[in-house]
Design an enzyme around this catalytic site. Structure first.
Site, PDB file in Angstrom:
ATOM      1  N   TYR A  87     105.124 -31.566  12.714  1.00  0.00           N
ATOM      2  CA  TYR A  87     106.570 -31.704  12.505  1.00  0.00           C
ATOM      3  C   TYR A  87     106.840 -32.036  11.026  1.00  0.00           C
ATOM      4  CZ  TYR A  87     111.075 -34.109  12.741  1.00  0.00           C
ATOM      5  OH  TYR A  87     112.364 -34.517  12.529  1.00  0.00           O
TER       6      TYR A  87
ATOM      7  N   ASP B 270     100.711 -36.637  19.023  1.00  0.00           N
ATOM      8  CA  ASP B 270     102.179 -36.576  19.131  1.00  0.00           C
ATOM      9  C   ASP B 270     102.476 -35.709  20.354  1.00  0.00           C
ATOM     10  OD1 ASP B 270     104.851 -35.789  18.975  1.00  0.00           O
ATOM     11  OD2 ASP B 270     104.866 -35.755  16.778  1.00  0.00           O
TER      12      ASP B 270
ATOM     13  N   LYS C 106     113.908 -36.532  21.981  1.00  0.00           N
ATOM     14  CA  LYS C 106     113.793 -35.189  22.556  1.00  0.00           C
ATOM     15  C   LYS C 106     113.830 -35.257  24.089  1.00  0.00           C
ATOM     16  CE  LYS C 106     113.298 -34.395  18.194  1.00  0.00           C
ATOM     17  NZ  LYS C 106     112.046 -34.249  17.490  1.00  0.00           N
TER      18      LYS C 106
ATOM     19  N   ARG D 224     114.263 -59.016  18.322  1.00  0.00           N
ATOM     20  CA  ARG D 224     113.337 -58.239  17.495  1.00  0.00           C
ATOM     21  C   ARG D 224     111.927 -58.347  18.075  1.00  0.00           C
ATOM     22  NH1 ARG D 224     110.986 -60.475  13.313  1.00  0.00           N
ATOM     23  NH2 ARG D 224     112.773 -61.610  12.497  1.00  0.00           N
TER      24      ARG D 224
HETATM   25  C1  LIG Z   1     111.578 -34.994  16.297  1.00  0.00           C
HETATM   26  C2  LIG Z   1     110.128 -35.146  16.200  1.00  0.00           C
HETATM   27  C3  LIG Z   1     109.561 -36.257  15.602  1.00  0.00           C
HETATM   28  C4  LIG Z   1     110.407 -37.328  14.928  1.00  0.00           C
HETATM   29  O1  LIG Z   1     111.121 -38.074  15.807  1.00  0.00           O
HETATM   30  P1  LIG Z   1     112.525 -38.780  15.446  1.00  0.00           P
HETATM   31  O2  LIG Z   1     112.941 -39.396  16.713  1.00  0.00           O
HETATM   32  O3  LIG Z   1     113.426 -37.693  14.956  1.00  0.00           O
HETATM   33  O4  LIG Z   1     112.243 -39.762  14.362  1.00  0.00           O
HETATM   34  C5  LIG Z   1     108.181 -36.379  15.615  1.00  0.00           C
HETATM   35  N1  LIG Z   1     107.383 -35.421  16.160  1.00  0.00           N
HETATM   36  C6  LIG Z   1     107.909 -34.324  16.727  1.00  0.00           C
HETATM   37  C7  LIG Z   1     107.002 -33.313  17.327  1.00  0.00           C
HETATM   38  C8  LIG Z   1     109.284 -34.144  16.765  1.00  0.00           C
HETATM   39  O5  LIG Z   1     109.780 -33.041  17.310  1.00  0.00           O
END
Ligand SMILES: *Cc1c(COP(=O)(O)O)cnc(C)c1O
Length: 390
Positions: free
Chosen positions: A96, A167, A192, A44
């Site tokens: 998002y 982000d 992604k 952890r």
């Molecule tokens: C998918 C996504 C998230 C969230 O990520 P997870 O891995 O699904 O928790 C945050 N920001 C954007 C732009 C995303 O496309």
């Protein structure tokens, strides 16, 4: 080193010279003595596979410190814990859906959240209050591909004691490095582009400042939201082909966007290459490609639904950035988590279709969409067929 090289460069610290980082599938580590600790003691708190991944993420985002989390959302959750009761977040107005859902929980902890269209920096200047501590943006946004100027927003933030958080999921570190433009914190949904294969849920936080890094490390350890060893390995493996995938997906997406923009059934198209002159200039000054996500409208929600359901190669799935092309209706899928009271303001329209273009032969993807639009047109087949010269 360029990104393509960074993606595949090997760790110099691997003790046996293994070219694939070993998966240290262990929860705990033997200590030299009862009073001395080795480099690692408990997974952890730290794990060698995760460390390799974190070094790679920092390298790709041109920063010193990176942390791998179990999801993009746990990454964001760690970031907002830098704040305390009485603080305020200014958030972009096209975030998002899951990010908005998470942010909407903060007011009950005494952290205020307001949404602002950051494409015009003046809106941010006007929205700032004495409580504002964090500006949270996506650029380009998903699905509308709205572009904000990272450098300008960084200057405004820093002049007001505010942290700029970006982000960077939509573009990946191979196309945009917000920290080099002044951002303080970058985070990703590793699910992604970084993974690229839709086989792992992961997140990342990358920071410049050592004190902020210490805080993020504290949360990661205290809450146990770090990425597991096997998942860290999957992400390391995905990153090896990141630059190659991103390049191919960008060029495929551009061709798909060109096809859609000339199709009479399409009323609006959203992709950085099709943005207005000003947005395009800003985007090109801070990013080296348009990404693989395209959104478009038809002005007819039912028609859009039929198009999505008529595709065969593009699978109906949330998420993006994978080697496979996917298609979705954001209003019902990725952005359905926007709380009801904010939907009118922040949710995408029902006729908006989003496509994430993969690495397939692009002619096959275009053919799939052409055929799906034809099928979905039903009685309009002849009219639309004629218009596109079929
Ligand atoms: C998918 C996504 C998230 C969230 O990520 P997870 O891995 O699904 O928790 C945050 N920001 C954007 C732009 C995303 O496309």
């Amino acid at each position: 080193m360029k990104n393509a090289t960074r993606c595949v460069s090997l760790s110099e610290e691997e003790r046996y010279g293994a070219v694939s980082t070993p998966i240290y599938q262990t929860a705990t580590f033997r200590q030299p003595t009862s009073t001395e600790f080795g480099e690692y003691d408990y997974s952890r708190s730290g794990n060698p596979t995760r460390t390799e991944l974190e070094k790679k993420l920092a390298e790709l985002e041109r920063a010193e410190h990176a942390f791998a989390f179990s999801s993009g959302m746990s990454a964001l959750s760690a970031i907002v814990k830098l704040l305390t009761t009485g603080d305020e977040i200014l958030a972009g107005s096209n975030l998002y859906g899951g990010s908005i859902r998470l942010l909407e929980r903060l007011p009950r902890l005494g952290i205020n959240v307001r949404y602002v269209d950051t494409t015009d920096p003046q809106n941010v200047v006007e929205a700032l209050s004495s409580r504002t501590r964090m500006l949270l943006i996506e650029t380009p946004t998903n699905p509308f591909q709205r572009v904000s100027d990272i450098g300008v927003l960084a200057d405004i933030s820093h002049a007001n004691g505010v942290l700029l958080v970006v982000d960077n999921t939509m573009l990946s570190p191979c196309l945009q490095n917000p920290i080099t433009h002044g951002a303080d914190i970058v985070y990703h949904s590793g699910t992604k582009f970084l993974s690229g294969h839709s086989d792992v849920t992961a997140g990342a936080v990358i920071v410049k400042d050592a004190n902020i890094a210490k805080e993020i490390a504290f949360v990661q350890n205290a809450e146990g939201t770090a990425l597991a060893p096997f998942d860290s390995w999957l992400l390391l493996r995905g990153i090896k082909t990141l630059d190659l995938r991103v390049e191919k997906q960008c060029s495929n997406a551009l061709k798909v966007a060109e096809f859609l923009s000339s199709h009479p059934a399409v009323t609006n198209i959203y992709h950085p290459a099709f943005a207005d002159e000003k947005a395009r200039r800003i985007h090109e000054s801070q990013a080296s490609g348009g990404g693989s996500v395209i959104a478009f409208t038809t002005d007819d929600a039912e028609f859009s639904r039929r198009i999505v359901e008529a595709t065969r190669l593009c699978s109906i799935a949330v998420s993006f950035g994978s080697v496979n092309s996917t298609i979705s209706l954001p209003c019902y899928m990725s952005h359905a988590s926007i709380p009801a009271e904010l939907r009118g303001e922040l949710a995408p329209p029902r006729d908006l279709i989003r496509i994430s273009v993969g690495i397939e032969n692009v002619d096959d993807v275009i053919e799939d969409l052409r055929e799906a639009i034809r099928i979905a047109s039903g009685s309009n087949v002849v009219a639309i067929g004629k218009a596109v010269g079929e």
